[in-house]
Design an enzyme around this catalytic site. Structure first.
Site, PDB file in Angstrom:
ATOM      1  N   ASN A  14       0.803  -1.232   0.000  1.00 61.48           N
ATOM      2  CA  ASN A  14       0.000   0.000   0.000  1.00 61.48           C
ATOM      3  C   ASN A  14       0.834   1.278   0.000  1.00 61.48           C
ATOM      4  O   ASN A  14       0.444   2.267  -0.592  1.00 61.48           O
ATOM      5  CB  ASN A  14      -1.005  -0.022   1.158  1.00 61.48           C
ATOM      6  CG  ASN A  14      -0.350  -0.154   2.499  1.00 61.48           C
ATOM      7  OD1 ASN A  14       0.808  -0.577   2.610  1.00 61.48           O
ATOM      8  ND2 ASN A  14      -1.065   0.204   3.541  1.00 61.48           N
ATOM      9  N   PRO A  72      10.458  -5.962  -1.325  1.00 59.06           N
ATOM     10  CA  PRO A  72       9.162  -5.284  -1.448  1.00 59.06           C
ATOM     11  C   PRO A  72       8.077  -6.290  -1.784  1.00 59.06           C
ATOM     12  O   PRO A  72       8.369  -7.437  -2.149  1.00 59.06           O
ATOM     13  CB  PRO A  72       9.375  -4.313  -2.610  1.00 59.06           C
ATOM     14  CG  PRO A  72      10.530  -4.839  -3.387  1.00 59.06           C
ATOM     15  CD  PRO A  72      11.338  -5.728  -2.479  1.00 59.06           C
ATOM     16  N   GLU A  86       4.405  -5.094  11.839  1.00 60.45           N
ATOM     17  CA  GLU A  86       3.428  -4.019  11.589  1.00 60.45           C
ATOM     18  C   GLU A  86       2.288  -4.653  10.816  1.00 60.45           C
ATOM     19  O   GLU A  86       2.387  -4.876   9.616  1.00 60.45           O
ATOM     20  CB  GLU A  86       4.086  -2.895  10.783  1.00 60.45           C
ATOM     21  CG  GLU A  86       5.185  -2.162  11.529  1.00 60.45           C
ATOM     22  CD  GLU A  86       4.677  -1.281  12.663  1.00 60.45           C
ATOM     23  OE1 GLU A  86       3.471  -0.961  12.688  1.00 60.45           O
ATOM     24  OE2 GLU A  86       5.479  -0.932  13.538  1.00 60.45           O
ATOM     25  N   CYS A 141      -3.564   0.589   6.845  1.00 59.87           N
ATOM     26  CA  CYS A 141      -3.691  -0.331   7.981  1.00 59.87           C
ATOM     27  C   CYS A 141      -4.398   0.291   9.174  1.00 59.87           C
ATOM     28  O   CYS A 141      -5.092  -0.384   9.913  1.00 59.87           O
ATOM     29  CB  CYS A 141      -2.315  -0.813   8.392  1.00 59.87           C
ATOM     30  SG  CYS A 141      -1.170   0.538   8.685  1.00 59.87           S
ATOM     31  N   GLU A 161       7.600   1.323  14.764  1.00 59.88           N
ATOM     32  CA  GLU A 161       8.368   2.044  13.761  1.00 59.88           C
ATOM     33  C   GLU A 161       8.282   3.523  14.115  1.00 59.88           C
ATOM     34  O   GLU A 161       7.329   3.968  14.760  1.00 59.88           O
ATOM     35  CB  GLU A 161       7.823   1.780  12.357  1.00 59.88           C
ATOM     36  CG  GLU A 161       8.186   0.371  11.907  1.00 59.88           C
ATOM     37  CD  GLU A 161       7.949   0.070  10.436  1.00 59.88           C
ATOM     38  OE1 GLU A 161       6.915   0.488   9.890  1.00 59.88           O
ATOM     39  OE2 GLU A 161       8.808  -0.604   9.848  1.00 59.88           O
TER      40      GLU A 161
HETATM   41  P1  NAD Z   1       0.780  -9.782   2.949  1.00 56.92           P
HETATM   42  O1  NAD Z   1       0.888 -10.294   4.331  1.00 56.92           O
HETATM   43  O2  NAD Z   1       0.024 -10.561   1.959  1.00 56.92           O
HETATM   44  O3  NAD Z   1       2.230  -9.589   2.298  1.00 56.92           O
HETATM   45  C1  NAD Z   1       3.215  -8.764   2.901  1.00 56.92           C
HETATM   46  C2  NAD Z   1       4.591  -9.192   2.440  1.00 56.92           C
HETATM   47  O4  NAD Z   1       4.880 -10.498   2.941  1.00 56.92           O
HETATM   48  C3  NAD Z   1       4.767  -9.287   0.928  1.00 56.92           C
HETATM   49  O5  NAD Z   1       6.036  -8.767   0.599  1.00 56.92           O
HETATM   50  C4  NAD Z   1       4.715 -10.782   0.675  1.00 56.92           C
HETATM   51  O6  NAD Z   1       5.421 -11.184  -0.474  1.00 56.92           O
HETATM   52  C5  NAD Z   1       5.394 -11.324   1.913  1.00 56.92           C
HETATM   53  N1  NAD Z   1       5.067 -12.700   2.283  1.00 56.92           N
HETATM   54  C6  NAD Z   1       3.952 -13.409   1.981  1.00 56.92           C
HETATM   55  N2  NAD Z   1       4.011 -14.633   2.566  1.00 56.92           N
HETATM   56  C7  NAD Z   1       5.184 -14.680   3.259  1.00 56.92           C
HETATM   57  C8  NAD Z   1       5.818 -15.659   4.076  1.00 56.92           C
HETATM   58  N3  NAD Z   1       5.242 -16.850   4.321  1.00 56.92           N
HETATM   59  N4  NAD Z   1       7.009 -15.377   4.624  1.00 56.92           N
HETATM   60  C9  NAD Z   1       7.594 -14.179   4.424  1.00 56.92           C
HETATM   61  N5  NAD Z   1       7.052 -13.207   3.652  1.00 56.92           N
HETATM   62  C10 NAD Z   1       5.864 -13.449   3.084  1.00 56.92           C
HETATM   63  O7  NAD Z   1       0.218  -8.295   3.096  1.00 56.92           O
HETATM   64  P2  NAD Z   1      -0.213  -7.310   1.911  1.00 56.92           P
HETATM   65  O8  NAD Z   1      -1.463  -7.841   1.303  1.00 56.92           O
HETATM   66  O9  NAD Z   1       0.966  -7.026   1.062  1.00 56.92           O
HETATM   67  O10 NAD Z   1      -0.524  -5.956   2.714  1.00 56.92           O
HETATM   68  C11 NAD Z   1      -1.768  -5.652   3.288  1.00 56.92           C
HETATM   69  C12 NAD Z   1      -1.715  -5.895   4.784  1.00 56.92           C
HETATM   70  O11 NAD Z   1      -0.637  -5.148   5.350  1.00 56.92           O
HETATM   71  C13 NAD Z   1      -2.952  -5.430   5.515  1.00 56.92           C
HETATM   72  O12 NAD Z   1      -3.328  -6.391   6.451  1.00 56.92           O
HETATM   73  C14 NAD Z   1      -2.496  -4.159   6.225  1.00 56.92           C
HETATM   74  O13 NAD Z   1      -3.227  -3.850   7.368  1.00 56.92           O
HETATM   75  C15 NAD Z   1      -1.071  -4.476   6.530  1.00 56.92           C
HETATM   76  N6  NAD Z   1      -0.278  -3.251   6.723  1.00 56.92           N
HETATM   77  C16 NAD Z   1       0.136  -2.924   7.985  1.00 56.92           C
HETATM   78  C17 NAD Z   1       0.854  -1.754   8.204  1.00 56.92           C
HETATM   79  C18 NAD Z   1       1.292  -1.360   9.584  1.00 56.92           C
HETATM   80  O14 NAD Z   1       2.169  -0.489   9.692  1.00 56.92           O
HETATM   81  N7  NAD Z   1       0.755  -1.915  10.648  1.00 56.92           N
HETATM   82  C19 NAD Z   1       1.177  -0.935   7.127  1.00 56.92           C
HETATM   83  C20 NAD Z   1       0.752  -1.304   5.859  1.00 56.92           C
HETATM   84  C21 NAD Z   1       0.030  -2.468   5.670  1.00 56.92           C
END
Ligand code: NAD
Length: 496
Positions: A160, A184, A257, A291, A470
């Site tokens: 995002n 990323p 996060e 988020c 963070e």
């Molecule tokens: P996601 O969990 O699908 O993916 C995040 C990252 O993890 C990607 O780079 C992905 O390739 C990687 N990944 C996937 N499976 C993995 C594994 N088994 N081991 C290691 N890495 C792995 O999340 P998304 O769909 O990219 O992002 C949306 C989510 O992120 C939402 O839930 C949102 O709330 C959260 N988010 C949180 C914050 C925060 O600061 N708290 C900020 C932004 C987004």
């Protein structure tokens, strides 16, 4: 610096991994496509970090760490500040990359994404030379402590805020003398490569910030690697649990996060217009893909009708969906077609479970971006706490409005979730504002504001929304380890 611009049959550029100061070809030739969410077109491809890249990345990180950690904090700070200047100079070029990768509106990316990333690197560059240890006399002896870097850290990002996340992780990690292997999201991989180019141009030594590309399997390689000391992860709660359990096998430090389902509480003495602004920002900014969004809006019964009537009018009159590069557009496309479908599934569930649809509730196909993955800003009212749309993170432009009567009641309902990322309260009664916020189980709270996240303020979640923080001073500590050094000033008293 030119990436490898070989083109495929689709006639799009192919980006390689960024290792040891340059783009490096992989050996398998595997790559994945990246689409512009506003057009559904493939805009470029990216090579996957295969075994050859992974081996090179670790070797490079070790070399980078030897050089970077030996520099004084003020030397590191000077170099990072150059990177900050370059980020700001290239604001528009980088913002455009973010718009094309994420589908978010240009009017946001142009003034938020790059700037908030640069702010955080600048903040930690400034803090690093000020980090001090302790010294204490123990009789005639004394000890002192040193704040030492952890070593090789890994960063794994969500889609995002791709460049901002890369900056939020690299800023404190590098300022404290660590090196970072950053992965990323596979949906938005270009911004991190541009940041890597900027770091090199600013004078950051090769190997200090490497970018490895790929999806879950590359993430799993990072989280399980024995030479990596810490992983800072941004993503979904479910993925976070997998990352943490994998990191446990080598006892890595973790920062998590994760997601949220945050409450906004509007009391009957609030500035209603401001509260509506906050609710709209906290549900429709970045087309709802934030988020900390306040997706559960609790409104006091005395002002409920007024609130939802003005909210409906402003949502229907002021939101413009369309080609996100058009500066007038303030609602962009969702990240992918499957995500658009997921959001629509939640909306349909809301309708089936009996929530009243105030506005929206459908996918959009604006004239200026007919193939984009748009969803209309959607508001459900008369919601109840048991509904799926009120309980689960949707990560799209879907707001649920609920009515409440009593302060203690709303606090309990707001806390009745396993998530605890953020919360907001609107009231003119300052005592109530603090009293309520102090009882809310959430890490990032706002009073008469919503969503502001300056570099100085620590952010992170309670409960399943995260671990660690963070930004803010404490984050620098989370990228260091304390070494205690005891100094004997007397002859050793020994029985042997
Ligand atoms: P996601 O969990 O699908 O993916 C995040 C990252 O993890 C990607 O780079 C992905 O390739 C990687 N990944 C996937 N499976 C993995 C594994 N088994 N081991 C290691 N890495 C792995 O999340 P998304 O769909 O990219 O992002 C949306 C989510 O992120 C939402 O839930 C949102 O709330 C959260 N988010 C949180 C914050 C925060 O600061 N708290 C900020 C932004 C987004």
């Amino acid at each position: 610096m030119e990436p490898n611009m070989t083109t495929t049959t689709q006639n799009v550029p192919v980006y390689q991994n960024f290792i040891h100061g340059q783009y490096m070809p992989n050996q398998t030739g595997d790559s994945f496509a990246v689409k512009n969410p506003a057009t559904d077109e493939v805009i470029y491809r990216v090579e996957v970090a295969d075994e050859a890249i992974q081996t090179a990345a670790i070797q490079s990180a070790k070399q980078g760490f030897a050089i970077w950690s030996a520099m004084t904090p003020i030397e590191r700070s000077r170099i990072l500040l150059k990177a900050v200047s370059l980020l700001r100079e290239r604001n528009d070029e980088l913002a455009q990359i973010e718009v094309l990768d994420t589908g978010k509106p240009w009017q946001e990316a142009q003034c938020v994404d790059v700037q908030t990333g640069a702010d955080v690197i600048e903040y930690f560059a400034g803090l690093a030379p000020a980090q001090v240890g302790q010294q204490q006399m123990v009789g005639n002896d004394f000890y002192y402590t040193r704040k030492e870097p952890l070593g090789i850290c890994a960063g794994i990002g969500a889609w995002n805020y791709p460049l901002q996340i890369a900056c939020w992780k690299s800023g404190p990690a590098l300022a404290a003398g660590n090196v970072l292997l950053f992965k990323p999201s596979e949906e938005t991989p270009l911004g991190a490569l541009k940041l890597a180019e900027i770091f090199i141009e600013a004078g950051v030594p090769a190997g200090v910030f490497n970018v490895v590309q790929g999806a879950a399997e590359v993430g799993q390689w990072l989280t399980g690697h024995p030479d990596i000391e810490k992983v800072s992860f941004t993503g979904e709660v479910g993925t976070g649990k997998k990352v943490m359990s994998s990191a446990a096998s080598t006892l890595k430090d973790v920062t998590m996060e994760l997601g949220g389902k945050s409450p906004l509480i509007v009391f009957d003495d609030a500035d209603i217009s401001d509260a509506i602004s906050a609710a709209m920002l906290g549900n429709f900014y970045t087309q709802g893909e934030i988020c900390t969004n306040c997706t559960r809006v609790y409104v006091h019964r005395n002002v409920y009708e007024q609130f939802i009537s003005e909210l409906k009018t402003r949502t229907e009159q002021n939101i413009i969906a369309g080609n996100p590069m058009n500066p007038e557009v303030n609602l962009g496309a969702l990240i992918s077609k499957p995500h658009q479908q997921l959001v629509m599934d939640y909306i349909n569930k809301g309708i089936t479970e009996g929530a009243r649809l105030l506005t929206g509730g459908k996918a959009l196909s604006p004239d200026s971006a007919p193939n984009g993955y748009f969803v209309a800003p959607t508001i459900f009212v008369d919601c109840s706490d048991e509904m799926t749309i009120v309980k689960e993170e949707i990560f799209g432009p879907v707001m649920s409005v609920l009515v409440f009567d009593d302060e203690q009641e709303v606090i309990e309902r707001a806390n009745n979730t396993h998530l605890g990322l953020a919360a907001g309260v609107f009231t003119k009664d300052i005592q109530r504002a603090h009293r309520v916020i102090h009882q809310i189980q959430a890490g990032i709270c706002w009073i008469n504001a919503y969503g502001n996240s300056p570099a100085e303020m620590p952010v992170g979640g309670y409960k399943h929304s995260g671990i660690g923080r963070e930004n803010g001073i404490e984050t620098l500590d989370q990228y260091t380890q304390t070494k205690s050094v005891y100094v004997g000033m007397n002859k050793i008293d020994s029985p042997f």
